[in-house]
Scaffold this motif. Structure first.
Motif, PDB file in Angstrom:
ATOM      1  N   LEU A  70      16.264 165.423  99.269  1.00  0.00           N
ATOM      2  CA  LEU A  70      14.835 165.507  99.480  1.00  0.00           C
ATOM      3  C   LEU A  70      14.499 166.513 100.563  1.00  0.00           C
ATOM      4  CD1 LEU A  70      13.498 162.758 101.786  1.00  0.00           C
ATOM      5  CD2 LEU A  70      15.823 162.535 100.932  1.00  0.00           C
ATOM      6  N   ALA A  71      13.298 167.038 100.450  1.00  0.00           N
ATOM      7  CA  ALA A  71      12.753 167.904 101.495  1.00  0.00           C
ATOM      8  C   ALA A  71      11.782 167.067 102.316  1.00  0.00           C
ATOM      9  CB  ALA A  71      12.038 169.095 100.873  1.00  0.00           C
ATOM     10  N   HIS A  72      11.968 167.079 103.647  1.00  0.00           N
ATOM     11  CA  HIS A  72      11.121 166.282 104.526  1.00  0.00           C
ATOM     12  C   HIS A  72      10.793 167.089 105.764  1.00  0.00           C
ATOM     13  CE1 HIS A  72       9.292 162.932 106.523  1.00  0.00           C
ATOM     14  NE2 HIS A  72      10.208 162.886 107.482  1.00  0.00           N
ATOM     15  N   GLN A  73       9.513 167.442 105.879  1.00  0.00           N
ATOM     16  CA  GLN A  73       9.022 168.176 107.040  1.00  0.00           C
ATOM     17  C   GLN A  73       9.867 169.425 107.327  1.00  0.00           C
ATOM     18  OE1 GLN A  73       8.830 165.248 110.192  1.00  0.00           O
ATOM     19  NE2 GLN A  73       6.948 164.346 109.369  1.00  0.00           N
ATOM     20  N   GLY A  74      10.148 170.168 106.257  1.00  0.00           N
ATOM     21  CA  GLY A  74      10.867 171.426 106.394  1.00  0.00           C
ATOM     22  C   GLY A  74      12.374 171.311 106.423  1.00  0.00           C
ATOM     23  N   SER A  75      12.906 170.107 106.403  1.00  0.00           N
ATOM     24  CA  SER A  75      14.358 169.908 106.433  1.00  0.00           C
ATOM     25  C   SER A  75      14.854 169.422 105.080  1.00  0.00           C
ATOM     26  CB  SER A  75      14.738 168.878 107.508  1.00  0.00           C
ATOM     27  OG  SER A  75      14.330 169.314 108.788  1.00  0.00           O
ATOM     28  N   GLU A  76      16.096 169.780 104.751  1.00  0.00           N
ATOM     29  CA  GLU A  76      16.746 169.307 103.537  1.00  0.00           C
ATOM     30  C   GLU A  76      17.656 168.139 103.907  1.00  0.00           C
ATOM     31  OE1 GLU A  76      16.011 170.522 100.531  1.00  0.00           O
ATOM     32  OE2 GLU A  76      14.609 171.958 101.458  1.00  0.00           O
ATOM     33  N   LEU A  77      17.430 166.989 103.293  1.00  0.00           N
ATOM     34  CA  LEU A  77      18.159 165.778 103.631  1.00  0.00           C
ATOM     35  C   LEU A  77      18.790 165.176 102.388  1.00  0.00           C
ATOM     36  CD1 LEU A  77      15.426 164.058 105.855  1.00  0.00           C
ATOM     37  CD2 LEU A  77      17.316 165.505 106.650  1.00  0.00           C
ATOM     38  N   THR A  78      19.812 164.360 102.584  1.00  0.00           N
ATOM     39  CA  THR A  78      20.407 163.569 101.508  1.00  0.00           C
ATOM     40  C   THR A  78      20.418 162.110 101.944  1.00  0.00           C
ATOM     41  OG1 THR A  78      21.824 165.389 100.780  1.00  0.00           O
ATOM     42  CG2 THR A  78      22.436 163.168 100.078  1.00  0.00           C
ATOM     43  N   GLU A  79      19.961 161.244 101.069  1.00  0.00           N
ATOM     44  CA  GLU A  79      19.987 159.814 101.356  1.00  0.00           C
ATOM     45  C   GLU A  79      20.712 159.090 100.237  1.00  0.00           C
ATOM     46  OE1 GLU A  79      16.641 157.762 102.763  1.00  0.00           O
ATOM     47  OE2 GLU A  79      15.898 159.406 104.016  1.00  0.00           O
ATOM     48  N   ARG A  80      21.363 158.004 100.594  1.00  0.00           N
ATOM     49  CA  ARG A  80      22.144 157.220  99.653  1.00  0.00           C
ATOM     50  C   ARG A  80      21.612 155.793  99.634  1.00  0.00           C
ATOM     51  NH1 ARG A  80      28.287 157.455  98.430  1.00  0.00           N
ATOM     52  NH2 ARG A  80      28.789 155.320  97.777  1.00  0.00           N
ATOM     53  N   ALA A  81      21.614 155.170  98.458  1.00  0.00           N
ATOM     54  CA  ALA A  81      21.132 153.804  98.337  1.00  0.00           C
ATOM     55  C   ALA A  81      21.827 153.133  97.158  1.00  0.00           C
ATOM     56  CB  ALA A  81      19.618 153.786  98.150  1.00  0.00           C
ATOM     57  N   ASP A  82      21.563 151.846  97.015  1.00  0.00           N
ATOM     58  CA  ASP A  82      22.139 151.119  95.888  1.00  0.00           C
ATOM     59  C   ASP A  82      21.408 151.409  94.587  1.00  0.00           C
ATOM     60  OD1 ASP A  82      24.260 149.329  97.163  1.00  0.00           O
ATOM     61  OD2 ASP A  82      22.511 148.900  98.408  1.00  0.00           O
ATOM     62  N   ALA A  83      20.142 151.807  94.678  1.00  0.00           N
ATOM     63  CA  ALA A  83      19.367 152.115  93.477  1.00  0.00           C
ATOM     64  C   ALA A  83      18.205 153.018  93.848  1.00  0.00           C
ATOM     65  CB  ALA A  83      18.854 150.838  92.819  1.00  0.00           C
ATOM     66  N   LEU A  84      17.706 153.736  92.835  1.00  0.00           N
ATOM     67  CA  LEU A  84      16.519 154.578  92.982  1.00  0.00           C
ATOM     68  C   LEU A  84      15.508 154.177  91.933  1.00  0.00           C
ATOM     69  CD1 LEU A  84      14.962 157.129  94.063  1.00  0.00           C
ATOM     70  CD2 LEU A  84      16.110 158.394  92.213  1.00  0.00           C
ATOM     71  N   VAL A  85      14.276 153.912  92.349  1.00  0.00           N
ATOM     72  CA  VAL A  85      13.162 153.688  91.427  1.00  0.00           C
ATOM     73  C   VAL A  85      12.410 155.003  91.285  1.00  0.00           C
ATOM     74  CG1 VAL A  85      11.035 152.424  90.982  1.00  0.00           C
ATOM     75  CG2 VAL A  85      12.974 151.264  92.065  1.00  0.00           C
ATOM     76  N   VAL A  86      12.353 155.520  90.075  1.00  0.00           N
ATOM     77  CA  VAL A  86      11.657 156.772  89.789  1.00  0.00           C
ATOM     78  C   VAL A  86      10.225 156.432  89.392  1.00  0.00           C
ATOM     79  CG1 VAL A  86      11.600 158.832  88.332  1.00  0.00           C
ATOM     80  CG2 VAL A  86      13.803 157.886  89.082  1.00  0.00           C
ATOM     81  N   ALA A  87       9.294 156.727  90.289  1.00  0.00           N
ATOM     82  CA  ALA A  87       7.884 156.388  90.075  1.00  0.00           C
ATOM     83  C   ALA A  87       7.021 157.597  90.405  1.00  0.00           C
ATOM     84  CB  ALA A  87       7.506 155.189  90.938  1.00  0.00           C
ATOM     85  N   ASP A  88       7.480 158.778  90.004  1.00  0.00           N
ATOM     86  CA  ASP A  88       6.776 160.008  90.363  1.00  0.00           C
ATOM     87  C   ASP A  88       5.859 160.525  89.265  1.00  0.00           C
ATOM     88  OD1 ASP A  88       9.009 160.603  88.846  1.00  0.00           O
ATOM     89  OD2 ASP A  88       9.562 162.403  89.964  1.00  0.00           O
ATOM     90  N   GLY A  89       5.426 159.638  88.367  1.00  0.00           N
ATOM     91  CA  GLY A  89       4.326 159.951  87.476  1.00  0.00           C
ATOM     92  C   GLY A  89       4.692 160.646  86.176  1.00  0.00           C
ATOM     93  N   VAL A  90       3.637 160.961  85.403  1.00  0.00           N
ATOM     94  CA  VAL A  90       3.815 161.523  84.068  1.00  0.00           C
ATOM     95  C   VAL A  90       4.559 162.856  84.093  1.00  0.00           C
ATOM     96  CG1 VAL A  90       1.515 162.589  84.123  1.00  0.00           C
ATOM     97  CG2 VAL A  90       2.599 162.124  81.934  1.00  0.00           C
ATOM     98  N   TRP A  91       4.416 163.621  85.174  1.00  0.00           N
ATOM     99  CA  TRP A  91       5.081 164.915  85.284  1.00  0.00           C
ATOM    100  C   TRP A  91       6.373 164.807  86.089  1.00  0.00           C
ATOM    101  CZ3 TRP A  91       3.305 168.616  82.194  1.00  0.00           C
ATOM    102  CH2 TRP A  91       2.002 168.481  81.695  1.00  0.00           C
ATOM    103  N   SER A  92       7.046 163.691  85.986  1.00  0.00           N
ATOM    104  CA  SER A  92       8.233 163.391  86.772  1.00  0.00           C
ATOM    105  C   SER A  92       9.315 164.466  86.665  1.00  0.00           C
ATOM    106  CB  SER A  92       8.823 162.051  86.323  1.00  0.00           C
ATOM    107  OG  SER A  92      10.055 161.813  86.949  1.00  0.00           O
ATOM    108  N   VAL A  93       9.638 165.060  87.805  1.00  0.00           N
ATOM    109  CA  VAL A  93      10.754 166.012  87.876  1.00  0.00           C
ATOM    110  C   VAL A  93      12.076 165.280  87.706  1.00  0.00           C
ATOM    111  CG1 VAL A  93      11.960 167.636  89.391  1.00  0.00           C
ATOM    112  CG2 VAL A  93       9.456 167.625  89.305  1.00  0.00           C
TER     113      VAL A  93
END
Length: 404
Positions: free
Chosen positions: A143-166
Motif C-alpha cells: 500500500l501507499a500511505h502518505q507518500g511511503s510504500e508499505l507492506t502489511e501482513r494479516a490472516d485475511a484481507l476483505v476486498v471492499a474497494d467498490g465496483v471498480w475494484s483494482v
C-alpha cells in the motif's frame, strides 16, 4: 489465537465488515485510499433484511436518530400519475421482524464508522492498497500511505474497494465492469423548500417508458431524495470519469436530458423534477450475476459488496447485500472457530454467492419491468391494479436471515 484482518475500502461494505468481524473477535484495520472518510451519493433504502442486522448489532437507536421510516411504498404511472398500487411499509416489523428505513448514505457510513470504532476497529485514511499476495497461511498487501510504500501482513484481507475494484482485477482477472446503458440523475432537496403538495414521508416509484423516478425521505424525513433513472449512453466521457458518483453536466444540459426523458410524463412528476435544483449524474455499471463461489474468495482474500457483486439499483439492495455479506462473514468467523481462516472464507462464499446472484438478476429484471413499453407496460399496470401489494412485496428478499 486472535486473527488479524485488513479491509481495503472504508465505504459501507468495508465498515460493516469491519464491525461484524470485530464483534466476532478479530483484530481489524480498515485501509481507505481517500484522505478523509467522506461518503458520496445520496439516499439508501434498507429493507427489513438489512435493518434486522443493524438492530442485532445494537444500532437500532442510532438508526432511528438519522433515518426515516416511510409508511408506504406507492407505484404510480409516470404518464398519467395514476396510483397503481400501494405496499404498506409500516407493517414490515410485524411481517418480517424489522422496519423499512430510508437514510442518507453519509449518515449510514457515519453510523457504521462510529460503531466499528467502539469495537476497536482502526481506520487509516490515505492508505491505498495496490497489490495483494496470497501466502498460503496469510495475505500480504502493498500500500501507499502518505507518500511511503508499505507492506502489511494479516490472516485475511476483505476486498471492499467498490465496483471498480483494482484488487478484483488482480485476483480474478475478469475484466472491467460493464456499462449498463442506464443513467441515474440524483437530487436532494429540503422538504421545507418544496411546495406543500410535493412533500412526502412515503416512497414513490413513478414508472414510464424507458424511465422511472423514485423519491423517498432521508435525514429523519427532513430531506427528499429524488432519482431519475433513464436509458442512454454518455458521449465524450473518459473511462475514468465513469468511476464517479458525481458527474455533472451544465444546468441547461441536465434540464434538457430530464425533459427529454420525461417528455410524456404527468404534470405532478414534472413539478417534482422542476422543484429539484442541483442534479448529479451517476452512470450505472454492473457485472453479470455471480456464477460461482470463487468470485467471492481467492485464498485468504474475500470480496464483498460491489467489489464482488455490483448490481443495478432497481431492487434497492446494493448497500443491503454488502451489509448481509458483512453479517455472514462475522457469522462464519464464530461458527467455525477451530478451523483455519480459509475454511471460514470458503464457507462464507458458499453461503452468499447464490443469494447475491439472485438479487443481481432480480434487479436487472426489475429494470425491464419499470421501463416497460407497449403491451408489457399495459400488463404491468393491470397486474398492479389487480394484485397490488402482493406483487410489490418480496418475502424471499425481506425474510432472509444470514446463517440460517
Amino acid at each position: 489465537m486472535t486473527e488479524t484482518v485488513l479491509i481495503a475500502g472504508g465505504g459501507i461494505g468495508g465498515l460493516a465488515s469491519g464491525l461484524s468481524l470485530a464483534r466476532a473477535g478479530a483484530v481489524v484495520r480498515v485501509l481507505e485510499r481517500a484522505p478523509a472518510l467522506t461518503e458520496v451519493g445520496a439516499g439508501v433504502q434498507l429493507g427489513p433484511n438489512v435493518t434486522r442486522i443493524l438492530n442485532a448489532w445494537g444500532l437500532s437507536s442510532a438508526l432511528e436518530s438519522v433515518a426515516a421510516f416511510p409508511a408506504n411504498l406507492h407505484a404510480r404511472s409516470a404518464l398519467s400519475g395514476e396510483l397503481l398500487a400501494t405496499l404498506s411499509l409500516r407493517d414490515m416489523p410485524a411481517r418480517y421482524g424489522a422496519p423499512y428505513a430510508t437514510i442518507h448514505r453519509a449518515d449510514l457510513q457515519t453510523l457504521l464508522l462510529q460503531a466499528a470504532e467502539v469495537q476497536g476497529v482502526v481506520v487509516r485514511c490515505d492508505a491505498h492498497v495496490q497489490d495483494v499476495q496470497n501466502l498460503g497461511d496469510a495475505v500480504a498487501v502493498a500500500l501507499a500511505h502518505q507518500g511511503s510504500e508499505l507492506t502489511e501482513r494479516a490472516d485475511a484481507l476483505v476486498v471492499a474497494d467498490g465496483v471498480w475494484s483494482v484488487l478484483r482485477q488482480q485476483l480474478l482477472r475478469d475484466g472491467a465492469p460493464r456499462m449498463t446503458g442506464h443513467l441515474a440523475y440524483r437530487a436532494l432537496v429540503a422538504q421545507s423548500d418544496l411546495p406543500v403538495h410535493l412533500r412526502t414521508q412515503d416512497v414513490t416509484v413513478w414508472m414510464g417508458p424507458r424511465v422511472h423516478v423514485v423519491q423517498y425521505p432521508v435525514c429523519g424525513g427532513e430531506w427528499l431524495n429524488v432519482v431519475c433513472l433513464t436509458e442512454g449512453q454518455l458521449e465524450g466521457v473518459a473511462w475514468q470519469e465513469l468511476q464517479g458518483w458525481n458527474l455533472r453536466k451544465t444546468t441547461a444540459d441536465t434540464r434538457a436530458d430530464l425533459q427529454a426523458a420525461l417528455t410524456d410524463a404527468c404534470s405532478s412528476l414534472h413539478a417534482l423534477v422542476d422543484a429539484c435544483g442541483e442534479w448529479r449524474l451517476w452512470p450505472l455499471c454492473d457485472r453479470v450475476p455471480m456464477r460461482t463461489a470463487h468470485e467471492h474468495v481467492q485464498g485468504r482474500a474475500v470480496l464483498v459488496g460491489d467489489a464482488a457483486h455490483p448490481m443495478r439499483p432497481y431492487l434497492a439492495q446494493g448497500a443491503g447485500m454488502a451489509i448481509e455479506d458483512a453479517a455472514e462473514l462475522g457469522h462464519q468467523w464464530t461458527a467455525v472457530p477451530d478451523c483455519d481462516v480459509s475454511m471460514r472464507l470458503n464457507a462464507f462464499a458458499q453461503a452468499r454467492w447464490q443469494r447475491n446472484a439472485q438479487v443481481q438478476a432480480r434487479a436487472i429484471r426489475n429494470g425491464d419491468v419499470f421501463h416497460a413499453t407497449g403491451p408489457v407496460q399495459w400488463a404491468r399496470d393491470a397486474g398492479l391494479r389487480m394484485l397490488g401489494a402482493r406483487l410489490m412485496d418480496v418475502p424471499w428478499l425481506y425474510g432472509y436471515r444470514h446463517g440460517a
